[in-house]
Design a protein around this motif. Structure first.
Motif, PDB file in Angstrom:
ATOM      1  N   ARG A 205       9.108  12.645  78.649  1.00 55.24           N
ATOM      2  CA  ARG A 205       9.010  13.104  80.044  1.00 55.24           C
ATOM      3  C   ARG A 205       8.098  12.205  80.876  1.00 55.24           C
ATOM      4  NH1 ARG A 205      10.173  15.888  76.130  1.00 55.24           N
ATOM      5  NH2 ARG A 205      11.815  17.451  76.128  1.00 55.24           N
TER       6      ARG A 205
ATOM      7  N   HIS B 283       4.963  20.183  78.716  1.00 58.78           N
ATOM      8  CA  HIS B 283       5.925  20.114  77.603  1.00 58.78           C
ATOM      9  C   HIS B 283       5.265  20.542  76.280  1.00 58.78           C
ATOM     10  CE1 HIS B 283       8.873  18.642  74.788  1.00 58.78           C
ATOM     11  NE2 HIS B 283       8.087  17.676  74.360  1.00 58.78           N
TER      12      HIS B 283
ATOM     13  N   LYS C 200       7.348  11.805  71.402  1.00 58.42           N
ATOM     14  CA  LYS C 200       8.000  10.628  71.969  1.00 58.42           C
ATOM     15  C   LYS C 200       7.515  10.312  73.375  1.00 58.42           C
ATOM     16  CE  LYS C 200      11.991  12.645  71.126  1.00 58.42           C
ATOM     17  NZ  LYS C 200      11.591  13.758  70.222  1.00 58.42           N
TER      18      LYS C 200
ATOM     19  N   ARG D  90       5.837  17.686  65.258  1.00 54.37           N
ATOM     20  CA  ARG D  90       5.224  16.367  65.409  1.00 54.37           C
ATOM     21  C   ARG D  90       4.535  15.939  64.112  1.00 54.37           C
ATOM     22  NH1 ARG D  90       3.034  16.944  71.754  1.00 54.37           N
ATOM     23  NH2 ARG D  90       5.039  16.358  72.652  1.00 54.37           N
TER      24      ARG D  90
HETATM   25  C1  IPE Z   1      11.639  18.920  71.669  1.00 52.57           C
HETATM   26  O1  IPE Z   1      11.276  17.967  72.606  1.00 52.57           O
HETATM   27  C2  IPE Z   1      11.987  20.179  72.330  1.00 52.57           C
HETATM   28  C3  IPE Z   1      13.113  20.099  73.249  1.00 52.57           C
HETATM   29  C4  IPE Z   1      12.995  20.393  74.496  1.00 52.57           C
HETATM   30  C5  IPE Z   1      14.414  19.711  72.758  1.00 52.57           C
HETATM   31  P1  IPE Z   1      11.031  16.454  72.185  1.00 52.57           P
HETATM   32  O2  IPE Z   1      12.130  16.023  71.250  1.00 52.57           O
HETATM   33  O3  IPE Z   1      10.830  15.636  73.408  1.00 52.57           O
HETATM   34  O4  IPE Z   1       9.693  16.551  71.338  1.00 52.57           O
HETATM   35  P2  IPE Z   1       8.443  15.553  71.213  1.00 52.57           P
HETATM   36  O5  IPE Z   1       7.700  15.637  72.500  1.00 52.57           O
HETATM   37  O6  IPE Z   1       8.965  14.180  70.950  1.00 52.57           O
HETATM   38  O7  IPE Z   1       7.638  16.094  70.073  1.00 52.57           O
END
Ligand code: IPE
Ligand code: IPE
Ligand code: MG
Ligand code: MG
Length: 300
Positions: free
Chosen positions: A44, A81, A41, A100
């Motif tokens: 961040r 992340h 998504k 993903r």
């Molecule tokens: C998943 O993060 C892990 C957590 C910190 C809850 P995201 O839900 O932002 O995952 P992506 O980046 O969209 O894959």
């Protein structure tokens, strides 16, 4: 959100191409690109940019993104992340097979490569951060402060400590207060750092930065409560990862302690508290407001 996600994808892809040779046969570079560019998504980086806009930083034109400190920091945060996800999925941690929408890094490559891909994405983030160009001493000091904040948020006083608590408390029931603290560390810390980086690099005043930090602490908690809820109710195809895994691994979650309905009510309440922190901001903070609402309504 969709527009911004695409912009982040393009900028990440450009930066990665600068770092990684397209024809590379080197395994670790392939595995880094595999996980970083698998989608996601991009919350961040989007938060980092929205925080900069909220304090009045001018919108950054497409062709200038790669030279812009805010976009570089945003991409670095996504790299950190993604590393955390690769390691989170390892057999010694959550032992997950999908992320993903694709096989996890250790499944697609192997465990050793996934460990190294994570290490490499973490260090790459600091390579990107430290390559940000500054024009004067004041900007240099702000950048150093941002790097220091991100280091602490990702490190043993932040995300790493949260991950340790998450693993150490499998099969052990935490009190609500302890669960909240764990969520603030494992997920909230990097979300706060994303907002902090945008606000500081965007030239926010001390007061603005403080208000935005409070905002980010609320949405960070709400984000992980929603992650817990989606692990029960979400659609694995839409989310690109398995559901039901928290229960299987005896994780501590909000739904386990409070029940689903109360968890949903709480996440909405926490987001309302977040929105109150933006009361002094005008329409420039609308993207941040929209992200806060999205965080509890999201389906993935
Ligand atoms: C998943 O993060 C892990 C957590 C910190 C809850 P995201 O839900 O932002 O995952 P992506 O980046 O969209 O894959
Ligand atoms: C992930 O938390 C937190 C970090 C990666 C730092 P979870 O383990 O709850 O997230 P998912 O559900 O695997 O994405
Ligand atoms: Mg985990
Ligand atoms: Mg996990």
């Amino acid at each position: 959100m969709n527009d911004r996600t695409k912009c982040v994808d393009n900028t990440l892809s450009f930066l990665l191409k600068k770092t990684i040779d397209d024809d590379t046969q080197i395994q670790v570079q392939k595995s880094m690109a595999y996980s970083l560019m698998a989608g996601g998504k991009r919350l961040r980086p989007i938060l980092c940019i929205a925080a900069a806009e909220a304090v009045g930083a001018a919108e950054i034109k497409t062709e200038k993104k790669r030279d812009n400190p805010i976009w570089m920091a945003a991409c670095a945060l996504e790299s950190i992340h993604t590393y955390s996800l690769i390691h989170d999925d390892l057999p010694a941690m959550d032992d997950d097979q999908f992320r993903r929408g694709k096989p996890t890094c250790h499944v697609a490559f192997n465990e050793a490569t996934a460990i190294l891909a994570g290490d490499a994405l973490l260090t790459l983030a600091f390579e990107w951060l430290s390559s940000i160009k500054v024009e004067n001493k004041k900007q240099a000091l702000v950048l150093l402060d941002v790097i220091s904040f991100i280091s602490r948020a990702a490190g043993y006083t932040g995300m790493i400590e949260g991950q340790m608590r998450d693993l150490a408390s499998e099969n052990v029931k935490l009190a609500l207060r302890e669960l909240e603290q764990m969520h603030r560390l494992k997920t909230g810390a990097l979300i706060e750092a994303s907002v902090y980086a945008g606000a500081r690099l965007g030239g926010g005043t001390k007061k603005q930065v403080l208000q935005l930090r409070k905002f980010s602490q609320h949405i960070g908690l709400a984000f992980q409560i929603t992650d817990d809820i989606l692990n029960i109710e979400g659609n694995p195809d839409e989310m690109g990862k398995a559901t039901g895994t928290d229960h299987e691994r005896n994780k501590n979650t909000y739904p386990l302690i409070l029940g689903l309905n109360e968890s949903k009510a709480l996440s909405r309440e926490v987001v309302n508290n977040a929105l109150k922190m933006l009361e002094d901001f005008d329409s420039e903070a609308d993207p941040l407001r929209a992200i806060a609402l999205y965080i509890v309504e999201r389906k993935k």
